[in-house]
Design a protein around this motif. Structure first.
Motif, PDB file in Angstrom:
ATOM      1  N   MET A   1     -14.464   5.539 -12.412  1.00 63.11           N
ATOM      2  CA  MET A   1     -15.305   6.697 -12.144  1.00 63.11           C
ATOM      3  C   MET A   1     -15.168   7.060 -10.674  1.00 63.11           C
ATOM      4  SD  MET A   1     -19.422   7.453 -12.810  1.00 63.11           S
ATOM      5  CE  MET A   1     -19.504   5.942 -13.713  1.00 63.11           C
ATOM      6  N   GLU A   2     -15.048   8.338 -10.402  1.00 60.78           N
ATOM      7  CA  GLU A   2     -14.932   8.796  -9.016  1.00 60.78           C
ATOM      8  C   GLU A   2     -15.771  10.050  -8.835  1.00 60.78           C
ATOM      9  OE1 GLU A   2     -10.828  11.384  -9.283  1.00 60.78           O
ATOM     10  OE2 GLU A   2     -10.669   9.183  -9.262  1.00 60.78           O
ATOM     11  N   VAL A   3     -16.048  10.377  -7.584  1.00 64.63           N
ATOM     12  CA  VAL A   3     -16.879  11.536  -7.278  1.00 64.63           C
ATOM     13  C   VAL A   3     -16.277  12.296  -6.115  1.00 64.63           C
ATOM     14  CG1 VAL A   3     -18.365  10.130  -5.790  1.00 64.63           C
ATOM     15  CG2 VAL A   3     -19.208  12.311  -6.655  1.00 64.63           C
ATOM     16  N   THR A   4     -16.319  13.614  -6.205  1.00 62.83           N
ATOM     17  CA  THR A   4     -15.991  14.502  -5.098  1.00 62.83           C
ATOM     18  C   THR A   4     -17.128  15.504  -4.975  1.00 62.83           C
ATOM     19  OG1 THR A   4     -14.780  16.061  -6.513  1.00 62.83           O
ATOM     20  CG2 THR A   4     -13.500  14.290  -5.470  1.00 62.83           C
ATOM     21  N   SER A   5     -17.358  15.985  -3.760  1.00 68.71           N
ATOM     22  CA  SER A   5     -18.507  16.877  -3.592  1.00 68.71           C
ATOM     23  C   SER A   5     -18.336  17.815  -2.412  1.00 68.71           C
ATOM     24  CB  SER A   5     -19.793  16.049  -3.408  1.00 68.71           C
ATOM     25  OG  SER A   5     -20.931  16.884  -3.353  1.00 68.71           O
ATOM     26  N   ARG A   6     -18.747  19.032  -2.635  1.00 76.21           N
ATOM     27  CA  ARG A   6     -18.937  20.029  -1.590  1.00 76.21           C
ATOM     28  C   ARG A   6     -20.051  20.933  -2.085  1.00 76.21           C
ATOM     29  NH1 ARG A   6     -16.372  24.764  -3.149  1.00 76.21           N
ATOM     30  NH2 ARG A   6     -14.776  24.550  -4.763  1.00 76.21           N
ATOM     31  N   PRO A   7     -20.679  21.701  -1.211  1.00 73.70           N
ATOM     32  CA  PRO A   7     -21.793  22.548  -1.653  1.00 73.70           C
ATOM     33  C   PRO A   7     -21.397  23.443  -2.819  1.00 73.70           C
ATOM     34  CG  PRO A   7     -21.707  22.481   0.738  1.00 73.70           C
ATOM     35  CD  PRO A   7     -20.475  21.768   0.260  1.00 73.70           C
ATOM     36  N   GLY A   8     -22.177  23.382  -3.888  1.00 72.61           N
ATOM     37  CA  GLY A   8     -21.927  24.195  -5.062  1.00 72.61           C
ATOM     38  C   GLY A   8     -20.937  23.598  -6.035  1.00 72.61           C
ATOM     39  N   ASP A   9     -20.374  22.445  -5.735  1.00 77.55           N
ATOM     40  CA  ASP A   9     -19.355  21.867  -6.622  1.00 77.55           C
ATOM     41  C   ASP A   9     -19.281  20.350  -6.438  1.00 77.55           C
ATOM     42  OD1 ASP A   9     -17.268  21.330  -8.300  1.00 77.55           O
ATOM     43  OD2 ASP A   9     -15.738  22.397  -7.137  1.00 77.55           O
ATOM     44  N   THR A  10     -20.114  19.629  -7.186  1.00 81.07           N
ATOM     45  CA  THR A  10     -20.071  18.168  -7.199  1.00 81.07           C
ATOM     46  C   THR A  10     -19.509  17.728  -8.539  1.00 81.07           C
ATOM     47  OG1 THR A  10     -21.933  17.919  -5.684  1.00 81.07           O
ATOM     48  CG2 THR A  10     -21.442  16.056  -7.122  1.00 81.07           C
TER      49      THR A  10
END
Length: 485
Positions: free
Chosen positions: A463-472
């Motif tokens: 499992m991995e996660v990426t995030s920026r405002p409006g798109d996690t």
């Protein structure tokens, strides 16, 4: 400054310090600070900076945590065994904040502890390596216990959500079934009397004519596979009240034109079920004038009864569908490990969480995936955690996109939300145990950690996660090959 002899002697009797030399015990006595706590006095508070390690000499310390707005007792330390002789090491080693609240209890003397600040604690581990050998198994046990407790809490939350979701979803079909059966009960004597009169007065050709028209107007059999169940007479679905009123007025005008004004009370039922001027003209053309009144007096309640029976059937199908979805989510009727359709589990989870998703737009982008061998109920817990976190991050409003696809020999499930995003400095820590960005009392800090354990340890995935405002985005990858033992 020399160490207090009584404290050195007292520390020598603490199992945590078993095997230490007199010199090491003297150092511990000089470095620590003795603190007496009265009954109810707080030692540390959940969420406060973790700055000390505590060794219990006398009395009792109760450790509790705020979970879901309720105070939950995690442990009672009375110093009788190794695991109850010290507290505070877990947040010092795994977090910057205390994970729970500790206070002294006991009406007589409260509790007495020796306090070692953060720096002294790490010096202790360096100067007294024997302490590590005693402390680490207890630390591992406490982490496992909190993970199990978090799992039980999430299970209870899931059951509560399940109950709320079922109550919400069952309300409409249950109410529709009650309305339909109640009206049928009152309609039955009227229909029976009208049927007897119609059978007594009608000729064979008239019976056949009414039967043909009735079959044409009867509601269609509902499709039990349909998930879009709308309750109500078919003729009314998609029609506005003005159109219904105009249709009833048209039937009333036809009846008055033929001197049948006494049947005006039937206008609404006839029009509602599709009886229009064309049908009435067909009936009038094939029946004797005196029999037409009897035919309409029978047709109106017969059509109404058929529609009510259809409503009850649709409501029952909806209840059956809800039970199927609930069974799919909990897997109560299946072995824990089996061939699973991931989309089935995702849909069951979304149905369960429908009340929480009321103001969230859910987009499904399901690609082709084969079934894979898995523990479906555990994966459903992962989907619940990820969806719940996404909704919380968006403040209950926004867009959630769930997609599935195949990448080589892996199945990929992606959750993308339109929330404000996770800060870059926090992102690497989201899967760590006890880390949470939720407000105090709203999260254990173990949801993502437990989810990662289910995906990685139980299913051999990642499992991995990426995030920026409006798109996690949280991306789960599961191997399509047979699970290892």
């Amino acid at each position: 400054m020399p160490a207090p002899a009584w404290l050195t002697d007292r520390l020598a009797g603490v199992e945590l310090f078993a095997g230490l030399s007199r010199e090491q015990l003297d150092w511990l006595a000089r470095t620590g600070t003795v603190k007496d706590l009265s009954d109810g006095e707080v030692l540390f508070v959940e969420g406060a900076p973790a700055d000390a390690f505590f060794v219990l000499l006398d009395g009792e310390i109760v450790v509790s945590k705020l979970v879901g707005g309720r105070e939950q007792v995690l442990a009672r330390h009375v110093g009788d065994t190794l695991e109850h002789q010290f507290i505070g090491e877990l947040p010092l080693l795994t977090s910057d904040e205390y994970l729970a609240t500790a206070l002294a209890v006991g009406p007589s003397s409260g509790a007495r502890v020796v306090v070692y600040d953060k720096s002294a604690f790490f010096d202790m581990l360096e100067r007294c390596p024997q302490v590590c050998r005693m402390l680490l198994p207890v630390l591992a046990g406490r982490i496992n216990a909190m993970e199990r407790q978090a799992g039980r809490s999430r299970m209870l939350e899931g059951l509560g959500m399940l109950a709320a979701g079922l109550a919400h979803e069952l309300n409409n079909p249950a109410a529709a079934a009650v309305r339909a059966t109640r009206e049928l009960r009152g309609l039955a004597p009227r229909l029976a009397a009208a049927a007897v009169e119609w059978g007594r007065t009608a000729e064979h050709s008239e019976l056949l004519l009414l039967e043909r028209i009735q079959e044409r107007l009867d509601p269609a059999e509902p499709d039990p596979r349909s998930e879009d169940v709308r309750l109500g007479p078919p003729a009314r679905r998609g029609r506005d009240p003005l159109a219904e009123a105009e249709a009833a007025d048209d039937v009333a005008d036809w009846l008055r034109e033929r001197g049948l004004g006494e049947l005006a009370e039937l206008c609404d039922d006839l029009a509602e079920h599709g009886v229009d001027r064309a049908a009435l003209d067909e009936l009038a053309a094939g029946m004797r004038p005196g029999v037409l009144i009897t035919a309409l007096a029978y047709l109106a309640p017969a059509l109404r009864a058929a529609t009510l029976a259809g409503d009850a059937a649709e409501a029952s199908e909806r209840v059956v569908e809800l039970v199927r979805r609930t069974s799919s989510y909990t897997n109560l009727d299946r072995a824990p490990e089996r061939e699973a359709d991931l989309r089935e589990g995702l849909e069951a989870t979304l149905a369960l969480m429908a009340p929480k998703l009321r103001n969230v737009r859910v987009r499904r982008e399901y690609g082709g995936l084969p079934d894979l061998r898995a523990f479906p109920s555990e994966l459903n817990q992962v989907w619940t955690n990820l969806i719940d976190n996404a909704v919380d991050a968006m403040g209950g409003e926004g867009e959630l996109t769930i997609s599935t696809r195949r990448e080589g020999d892996h199945a990929v499930v992606e959750f993308r939300d339109s929330g404000p995003g996770i800060p870059a400095d926090v992102l690497p820590m989201v899967f760590q145990p006890f880390f949470t960005t939720k407000d105090l009392g709203k999260g254990t800090g173990l949801g993502l950690h437990v989810s990662m354990d289910i995906v990685a340890q139980r299913h051999g995935g990642s499992m991995e996660v990426t995030s920026r405002p409006g798109d996690t985005r949280f991306v789960v990858r599961l191997p399509l090959s047979q699970l290892s033992e």
